[in-house]
Structure formats: structure tokens, C-alpha cells
Design an enzyme around this catalytic site. Sequence first.
Site, PDB file in Angstrom:
ATOM      1  N   HIS A 135     -31.063 -60.333 -26.930  1.00 32.69           N
ATOM      2  CA  HIS A 135     -30.436 -59.646 -28.077  1.00 32.69           C
ATOM      3  C   HIS A 135     -29.012 -60.155 -28.297  1.00 32.69           C
ATOM      4  CE1 HIS A 135     -33.799 -56.983 -27.455  1.00 32.69           C
ATOM      5  NE2 HIS A 135     -33.341 -56.581 -26.302  1.00 32.69           N
ATOM      6  N   GLU A 176     -20.627 -55.308 -36.762  1.00 25.41           N
ATOM      7  CA  GLU A 176     -21.438 -54.080 -36.889  1.00 25.41           C
ATOM      8  C   GLU A 176     -20.637 -53.040 -37.677  1.00 25.41           C
ATOM      9  OE1 GLU A 176     -23.148 -53.271 -32.790  1.00 25.41           O
ATOM     10  OE2 GLU A 176     -24.796 -54.055 -33.992  1.00 25.41           O
ATOM     11  N   HIS A 214     -17.905 -56.313 -28.077  1.00 24.90           N
ATOM     12  CA  HIS A 214     -17.977 -54.974 -27.487  1.00 24.90           C
ATOM     13  C   HIS A 214     -17.767 -55.035 -25.988  1.00 24.90           C
ATOM     14  CE1 HIS A 214     -20.638 -53.536 -31.074  1.00 24.90           C
ATOM     15  NE2 HIS A 214     -19.338 -53.468 -31.346  1.00 24.90           N
ATOM     16  N   HIS A 253     -20.247 -58.119 -24.679  1.00 26.91           N
ATOM     17  CA  HIS A 253     -21.201 -58.932 -25.437  1.00 26.91           C
ATOM     18  C   HIS A 253     -20.712 -59.017 -26.874  1.00 26.91           C
ATOM     19  CE1 HIS A 253     -22.367 -54.765 -26.108  1.00 26.91           C
ATOM     20  NE2 HIS A 253     -22.682 -55.197 -27.324  1.00 26.91           N
ATOM     21  N   THR A 302     -25.283 -49.167 -30.337  1.00 28.64           N
ATOM     22  CA  THR A 302     -25.776 -49.713 -31.608  1.00 28.64           C
ATOM     23  C   THR A 302     -27.083 -50.490 -31.425  1.00 28.64           C
ATOM     24  OG1 THR A 302     -24.625 -51.824 -31.381  1.00 28.64           O
ATOM     25  CG2 THR A 302     -23.403 -49.999 -32.447  1.00 28.64           C
ATOM     26  N   HIS A 353     -21.781 -59.524 -31.292  1.00 32.09           N
ATOM     27  CA  HIS A 353     -22.731 -59.463 -32.408  1.00 32.09           C
ATOM     28  C   HIS A 353     -22.194 -60.421 -33.464  1.00 32.09           C
ATOM     29  CE1 HIS A 353     -24.521 -55.607 -30.889  1.00 32.09           C
ATOM     30  NE2 HIS A 353     -23.298 -55.466 -30.402  1.00 32.09           N
TER      31      HIS A 353
HETATM   32  N1  LIG Z   1     -23.749 -52.554 -28.903  1.00 23.28           N
HETATM   33  S1  LIG Z   1     -23.291 -51.455 -27.868  1.00 23.28           S
HETATM   34  O1  LIG Z   1     -23.288 -50.155 -28.519  1.00 23.28           O
HETATM   35  O2  LIG Z   1     -22.066 -51.823 -27.199  1.00 23.28           O
HETATM   36  C1  LIG Z   1     -24.482 -51.381 -26.605  1.00 23.28           C
HETATM   37  N2  LIG Z   1     -25.785 -51.199 -26.831  1.00 23.28           N
HETATM   38  N3  LIG Z   1     -26.559 -51.196 -25.703  1.00 23.28           N
HETATM   39  C2  LIG Z   1     -25.847 -51.412 -24.584  1.00 23.28           C
HETATM   40  N4  LIG Z   1     -26.410 -51.489 -23.314  1.00 23.28           N
HETATM   41  C3  LIG Z   1     -27.858 -51.475 -23.170  1.00 23.28           C
HETATM   42  C4  LIG Z   1     -28.223 -50.125 -22.657  1.00 23.28           C
HETATM   43  C5  LIG Z   1     -29.367 -49.753 -22.001  1.00 23.28           C
HETATM   44  N5  LIG Z   1     -29.204 -48.432 -21.698  1.00 23.28           N
HETATM   45  C6  LIG Z   1     -30.044 -47.568 -21.001  1.00 23.28           C
HETATM   46  C7  LIG Z   1     -29.519 -46.359 -20.568  1.00 23.28           C
HETATM   47  C8  LIG Z   1     -30.329 -45.479 -19.882  1.00 23.28           C
HETATM   48  C9  LIG Z   1     -31.659 -45.818 -19.632  1.00 23.28           C
HETATM   49  C10 LIG Z   1     -32.154 -47.051 -20.070  1.00 23.28           C
HETATM   50  C11 LIG Z   1     -31.341 -47.938 -20.756  1.00 23.28           C
HETATM   51  N6  LIG Z   1     -28.023 -48.033 -22.125  1.00 23.28           N
HETATM   52  N7  LIG Z   1     -27.423 -49.060 -22.719  1.00 23.28           N
HETATM   53  C12 LIG Z   1     -25.492 -51.498 -22.171  1.00 23.28           C
HETATM   54  C13 LIG Z   1     -26.091 -52.078 -20.977  1.00 23.28           C
HETATM   55  C14 LIG Z   1     -27.037 -51.525 -20.199  1.00 23.28           C
HETATM   56  N8  LIG Z   1     -27.255 -52.412 -19.240  1.00 23.28           N
HETATM   57  C15 LIG Z   1     -28.270 -52.227 -18.186  1.00 23.28           C
HETATM   58  O3  LIG Z   1     -27.793 -51.180 -17.297  1.00 23.28           O
HETATM   59  C16 LIG Z   1     -28.790 -50.865 -16.317  1.00 23.28           C
HETATM   60  C17 LIG Z   1     -28.284 -49.685 -15.510  1.00 23.28           C
HETATM   61  O4  LIG Z   1     -27.042 -50.077 -14.908  1.00 23.28           O
HETATM   62  C18 LIG Z   1     -29.029 -52.094 -15.439  1.00 23.28           C
HETATM   63  O5  LIG Z   1     -30.073 -51.796 -14.513  1.00 23.28           O
HETATM   64  C19 LIG Z   1     -29.471 -53.275 -16.303  1.00 23.28           C
HETATM   65  O6  LIG Z   1     -29.565 -54.435 -15.497  1.00 23.28           O
HETATM   66  C20 LIG Z   1     -28.415 -53.515 -17.388  1.00 23.28           C
HETATM   67  O7  LIG Z   1     -28.860 -54.541 -18.284  1.00 23.28           O
HETATM   68  N9  LIG Z   1     -26.483 -53.464 -19.369  1.00 23.28           N
HETATM   69  N10 LIG Z   1     -25.747 -53.270 -20.451  1.00 23.28           N
HETATM   70  S2  LIG Z   1     -24.212 -51.593 -24.942  1.00 23.28           S
HETATM   71 ZN   LIG Z   2     -22.632 -54.153 -29.018  1.00 29.02          ZN
END
Ligand SMILES: NS(=O)(=O)c1nnc(N(Cc2cn(-c3ccccc3)nn2)Cc2cn([C@@H]3O[C@H](CO)[C@@H](O)[C@H](O)[C@H]3O)nn2)s1
Ligand SMILES: [Zn+2]
Length: 261
Positions: free
Chosen positions: A64, A106, A119, A94, A199, A96
Site C-alpha cells: 500500500h 490525503e 505520516h 510512510h 486513512t 501517500h
Molecule cells: N495513513 S495512516 O492513517 O497514517 C495509517 N493507516 N494505517 C496504519 N497502520 C496500519 C494499521 C493496522 N492496524 C491494526 C490495528 C489493530 C488490529 C489490526 C490492524 N492499525 N493500523 C499502522 C501500522 C500498523 N502496523 C502493524 O502493527 C502490528 C501491531 O504492532 C504489527 O504486528 C505489524 O507488523 C505492523 O505492520 N504497522 N503500521 S497508519
Molecule cells: Zn498514512
Amino acid sequence: TGDQWGYGKEDGPSAWHINYPVALGNRQSPIDIVPDETTLDRDLGPIFLDYDSCTSINISNNGHSVVVEFVDSDDRSMIRGGPLDNPYRLKQFHFHWGEKGHEGSEHTVAGLGYASELHLVHWNAVKYRSFTDAASAPDGLAVLGIFLETGDDHRWLHLITDVLFMVKYKDSVTDFKGFNPKCLLPNRLHYWTYLGSLTTPPLHESVTWILLKEPIVVSDKQLGMFRMLLFNGEEEDERKKMENNFRPPQPLNGREVRSSN
Ligand SMILES: NS(=O)(=O)c1nnc(N(Cc2cn(-c3ccccc3)nn2)Cc2cn([C@@H]3O[C@H](CO)[C@@H](O)[C@H](O)[C@H]3O)nn2)s1
Ligand SMILES: [Zn+2]
């Protein structure tokens, strides 16, 4: 299983609500910031970014975006102050971006988009035990958004664009140590702040957004390097250039957007 969402016609932002109904929630992000309609809040103090360079780990293509991950098991890289009641730990940053010559940010400002948006994702390790716990709490995350506009070369962005060829395909990752994201900040840290969401799916409504008013300047050539990345994995036949990986602005639903001085 895994990520079934994307930015295409079939799996893009207009379809995300099918698997992620919170997409139709009342505090979704991004939004259009209308400066004249923001509230100047003199009680909003400055933000402080205590980024310690030796906490970056790797850079990867998650299908993504391109993501730089940080050690988030200690308090070495933190954001604090501004609208935040606690310090939050840096987990990853990261970008966009759009396609050549078109917008790609965004958030928009008075209806206008920037070429790209950076972000820096932080989580509240004072109140929550893990990122995953924090990511589903209303005060769990803080994302610092920085707009990128095109102009001269950015003197430090080459540290990232020079290694993008190593993470061309989805799920590729390579070491990326000693990078201090402080080098990607603009001169002034004046900001807008509002309560919103991730987002990208799972679109959790857990983000305090802090958007810097001053963009950083990068060259078309540097931004073009991001478009060399692919959405698809190495084993897939179809090559899909990674571009236009941005969600359009969502309804404000009466939310207040506050402005630091
Ligand atoms: N456009 S922005 O608003 O800013 C962002 N949009 N998404 C972002 N991330 C992805 C994400 C996944 N989850 C999530 C939360 C709870 C359950 C399942 C998924 N929340 N945000 C941020 C992000 C998440 N991660 C993942 O976190 C996990 C837990 O620590 C880890 O196991 C993975 O390896 C790692 O990929 N990484 N980044 S930010
Ligand atoms: Zn983002």
C-alpha cells in the site's frame, strides 16, 4: 485473509465500507482543512519531536505504501505537547502520493491537494500495552502529517529514494538503520489538529491528527522514484505502479479543527 483492499476501481476507498463499516463513521480521515473555519486555540502549546536516530529498523513495501519501521519498545523516539495529554511513541512513517503532475496528499487545504503527504505514526504507550491495543482506542494514536510540494531536490530525501529499488515489490523489506526523521521536518511546526481515524483499513477512529501547516519541498524527480514501487508482489504477473495511494477527504460531521498560533 490478509489485506484485500487497495486503491483500484474495485477495491478502492469507495468499497472499503463493505469490509470496514467504520469507513462510514463520524470521525473519519482525511478531511479538507478550511483555514478560515479553524479555531485558533491559544491554549494549544508547541509540539516537541524527540527523535533519536538509532531507532529506525527497516524500510518495506507493504503493498500500500513504503514504510520505515522504528523500535517502539522504549521511549527514545517520541512526540509530545500540542494537543497530546501523554507522550506518544514513534512506530513507523510512510507516504501517500499521486501520479505525475497530479495531487497525491490525503488531507487537502481549502480544497487544494499537495503532491504527497508523509505520516509519522505514534501510539500512546503510557495508557496502552501495545500498538494494536492503542490502535482501537479513541486516544490511542497520534499521526503527524507533513505535506510535500514539488520544487528543488530535498537534501535528505535521497536517503530514502536511494534504497527504494530494494523494496520495489510488495512484502519486500531491507535494513534501514540510523535514519532520523527530524531531517524531513519543515522549519516551522505550526499545525492544525483534529480527532480522526486511520486513512487505510482498518480505519480505526483512534487518531489525534497533527498536520503541519508548512510543507517540505521535494523534486519531481525524487517523487518520481516513489512511482517506481509496485503494488504487486514479485511473483504476480500484472505490474501495478504504486501511485494514487491516497484516500479522498471524508465528511467533517461538525468536528472542530483547531489551529496552533
Ligand atoms: N495513513 S495512516 O492513517 O497514517 C495509517 N493507516 N494505517 C496504519 N497502520 C496500519 C494499521 C493496522 N492496524 C491494526 C490495528 C489493530 C488490529 C489490526 C490492524 N492499525 N493500523 C499502522 C501500522 C500498523 N502496523 C502493524 O502493527 C502490528 C501491531 O504492532 C504489527 O504486528 C505489524 O507488523 C505492523 O505492520 N504497522 N503500521 S497508519
Ligand atoms: Zn498514512
